[in-house]
Design an enzyme around this catalytic site. Structure first.
Site, mmCIF file in Angstrom:
data_model
loop_
_atom_site.group_PDB
_atom_site.id
_atom_site.type_symbol
_atom_site.label_atom_id
_atom_site.label_comp_id
_atom_site.label_asym_id
_atom_site.label_seq_id
_atom_site.Cartn_x
_atom_site.Cartn_y
_atom_site.Cartn_z
ATOM 1 N N SER A 141 0.865 -1.192 0.000
ATOM 2 C CA SER A 141 0.000 0.000 0.000
ATOM 3 C C SER A 141 0.894 1.232 0.000
ATOM 4 O O SER A 141 2.039 1.170 0.479
ATOM 5 C CB SER A 141 -0.854 -0.001 1.271
ATOM 6 O OG SER A 141 -1.405 1.273 1.493
ATOM 7 N N TYR A 154 -1.666 -0.672 10.696
ATOM 8 C CA TYR A 154 -1.825 -1.165 9.317
ATOM 9 C C TYR A 154 -0.634 -0.705 8.471
ATOM 10 O O TYR A 154 -0.036 -1.493 7.734
ATOM 11 C CB TYR A 154 -3.146 -0.655 8.744
ATOM 12 C CG TYR A 154 -3.323 -0.893 7.263
ATOM 13 C CD1 TYR A 154 -3.600 -2.173 6.769
ATOM 14 C CD2 TYR A 154 -3.225 0.156 6.341
ATOM 15 C CE1 TYR A 154 -3.771 -2.393 5.401
ATOM 16 C CE2 TYR A 154 -3.396 -0.058 4.982
ATOM 17 C CZ TYR A 154 -3.668 -1.329 4.514
ATOM 18 O OH TYR A 154 -3.825 -1.547 3.163
HETATM 19 N N1 LIG Z 1 -8.765 -0.675 -0.616
HETATM 20 C C1 LIG Z 1 -7.758 0.163 -0.455
HETATM 21 O O1 LIG Z 1 -7.949 1.400 -0.338
HETATM 22 C C2 LIG Z 1 -6.343 -0.344 -0.473
HETATM 23 C C3 LIG Z 1 -5.306 0.591 -0.586
HETATM 24 C C4 LIG Z 1 -3.993 0.154 -0.581
HETATM 25 C C5 LIG Z 1 -3.720 -1.201 -0.493
HETATM 26 N N2 LIG Z 1 -4.744 -2.094 -0.385
HETATM 27 C C6 LIG Z 1 -4.373 -3.507 -0.276
HETATM 28 O O2 LIG Z 1 -5.002 -4.236 -1.315
HETATM 29 C C7 LIG Z 1 -5.246 -5.569 -0.873
HETATM 30 C C8 LIG Z 1 -6.691 -5.932 -1.120
HETATM 31 O O3 LIG Z 1 -7.506 -5.056 -0.360
HETATM 32 P P1 LIG Z 1 -9.043 -4.774 -0.707
HETATM 33 O O4 LIG Z 1 -9.218 -3.319 -0.668
HETATM 34 O O5 LIG Z 1 -9.445 -5.565 -1.893
HETATM 35 O O6 LIG Z 1 -9.704 -5.365 0.625
HETATM 36 P P2 LIG Z 1 -11.077 -6.165 0.880
HETATM 37 O O7 LIG Z 1 -12.102 -5.757 -0.086
HETATM 38 O O8 LIG Z 1 -11.337 -6.040 2.332
HETATM 39 O O9 LIG Z 1 -10.636 -7.671 0.545
HETATM 40 C C9 LIG Z 1 -9.707 -8.336 1.364
HETATM 41 C C10 LIG Z 1 -9.587 -9.778 0.914
HETATM 42 O O10 LIG Z 1 -8.701 -10.430 1.827
HETATM 43 C C11 LIG Z 1 -9.339 -11.610 2.309
HETATM 44 N N3 LIG Z 1 -8.878 -11.932 3.647
HETATM 45 C C12 LIG Z 1 -8.959 -11.179 4.785
HETATM 46 N N4 LIG Z 1 -8.450 -11.862 5.822
HETATM 47 C C13 LIG Z 1 -8.024 -13.066 5.340
HETATM 48 C C14 LIG Z 1 -7.424 -14.193 5.915
HETATM 49 N N5 LIG Z 1 -7.145 -14.283 7.231
HETATM 50 N N6 LIG Z 1 -7.105 -15.249 5.090
HETATM 51 C C15 LIG Z 1 -7.396 -15.205 3.782
HETATM 52 N N7 LIG Z 1 -7.980 -14.160 3.176
HETATM 53 C C16 LIG Z 1 -8.291 -13.107 3.954
HETATM 54 C C17 LIG Z 1 -10.841 -11.306 2.230
HETATM 55 O O11 LIG Z 1 -11.596 -12.495 2.053
HETATM 56 P P3 LIG Z 1 -12.318 -13.338 3.211
HETATM 57 O O12 LIG Z 1 -12.880 -12.350 4.186
HETATM 58 O O13 LIG Z 1 -13.318 -14.108 2.457
HETATM 59 O O14 LIG Z 1 -11.256 -14.198 3.796
HETATM 60 C C18 LIG Z 1 -10.903 -10.512 0.947
HETATM 61 O O15 LIG Z 1 -10.969 -11.379 -0.164
HETATM 62 C C19 LIG Z 1 -4.829 -5.607 0.590
HETATM 63 O O16 LIG Z 1 -3.529 -6.108 0.698
HETATM 64 C C20 LIG Z 1 -4.850 -4.149 1.007
HETATM 65 O O17 LIG Z 1 -4.000 -3.885 2.089
HETATM 66 C C21 LIG Z 1 -6.042 -1.696 -0.382
#
Ligand SMILES: NC(=O)c1ccc[n+]([C@@H]2O[C@H](COP(=O)([O-])OP(=O)(O)OC[C@H]3O[C@@H](n4cnc5c(N)ncnc54)[C@H](OP(=O)(O)O)[C@@H]3O)[C@@H](O)[C@H]2O)c1
Length: 259
Positions: A141, A154
């Site tokens: 991130s 985080y």
């Molecule tokens: N959204 C943002 O603004 C943003 C910005 C910068 C970076 N990111 C990064 O992008 C990535 C994806 O984020 P997102 O925004 O798509 O988040 P999200 O919509 O909350 O999705 C997170 C995913 O991770 C899975 N997950 C959570 N805990 C888990 C566990 N213990 N084991 C296996 N799977 C798990 C969830 O599935 P289940 O709950 O079904 O397990 C879900 O598929 C992350 O690394 C995040 O840090 C996001």
């Protein structure tokens, strides 16, 4: 069809950026292995990919559990022989003032975001080394480079995976394995919906996914996924005091709500 017949395993593929990455690789001819904890979502999303001509299968895998990671990765490697591309994307995020944040939440963020990545990498890398090929993508991130007030724990977990990836890159390069770090800015997913930040508008997960696929195709070491994040990272190096002020100002509304 740049990834015809390549096996791509994605963690956190049940929604958000991980799901978009699964769709983007499937559209390029890859066979995608979608993993997460939510069975119903995985089943429905994998079926949707298969119904539109892609090739997807799904596995329950909790990256916070040694047993779950071992079982799933062994099953995939036994049945399919090789993972060409591993996308470490699963993560959790909380927004809270550090002193109000329960210690167990910070611990869980590290367990999923940092140790989860290590667990999955440890399970898959030996098979990549054996075949002398593979790509490890690490979704970090922008907060890993420009830590955000109200998301201190985080941000720390995201900085930790950058440091880990950069060190690992040197260890696995002799075996033909690439390590790619992705630094997304705020993205329109479930993770971001409860986070209060006053800043540029969120980007779409589909855009992040396209950037990931292009980064793997071109073998880039690091990609920042949008212009504002690129600017913040450059400003942090050149004028850190000004960048700190921007970060404080963009978190003021959350901090104000907490007083
Ligand atoms: N959204 C943002 O603004 C943003 C910005 C910068 C970076 N990111 C990064 O992008 C990535 C994806 O984020 P997102 O925004 O798509 O988040 P999200 O919509 O909350 O999705 C997170 C995913 O991770 C899975 N997950 C959570 N805990 C888990 C566990 N213990 N084991 C296996 N799977 C798990 C969830 O599935 P289940 O709950 O079904 O397990 C879900 O598929 C992350 O690394 C995040 O840090 C996001």
């Amino acid at each position: 069809m740049r990834f015809q017949s390549k096996n791509v395993l994605i963690t956190g593929a049940s929604r958000g950026i991980g799901l978009s990455i699964a769709k983007a690789f499937a559209a390029e001819g890859a066979h995608v292995f979608m993993t997460a904890r939510s069975e119903e979502r995985l089943k429905a999303e994998a079926a949707a990919i298969n119904n539109t001509g892609g090739s997807a299968c799904w596995y329950i895998m909790d990256v916070a559990s040694d047993k779950s990671v071992k079982q799933t990765t062994q099953a995939v490697l036994t049945d399919f022989g090789q993972i060409h591309i591993l996308i470490n994307n699963a993560a959790i995020a909380h927004q809270e003032l550090f002193l109000k944040n329960d210690a167990s939440i910070a611990r869980m963020e590290m367990e999923v975001n940092y140790f989860g990545l290590l667990r999955v990498a440890r399970a898959i890398l030996p098979s990549m080394i054996e075949k002398n090929e593979g790509t490890l993508v690490v979704v970090s991130s922008v907060t890993g480079r420009v830590p955000y007030p109200t998301q201190s724990t985080y941000s720390a977990s995201k900085a930790a995976i950058i440091a880990f990836s950069e060190a690992l890159r040197g260890e696995v390069k002799p075996f033909g394995i690439k390590v790619i770090v992705i630094l997304p800015g705020v993205t329109d997913t479930e993770m971001a919906k409860d986070i209060i930040i006053d800043g540029p508008p969120p980007q779409k997960p589909e855009k992040v996914a396209r950037i990931v696929v292009d980064a793997v195709a071109s073998g880039k070491k690091e990609v920042i996924t949008n212009f504002p994040s690129r600017m913040f990272i450059i400003l942090k190096k050149l004028v850190p005091n000004i960048t700190d002020r921007i970060m404080i100002s963009s978190s003021k509304r959350f901090i104000g709500n907490q007083k």
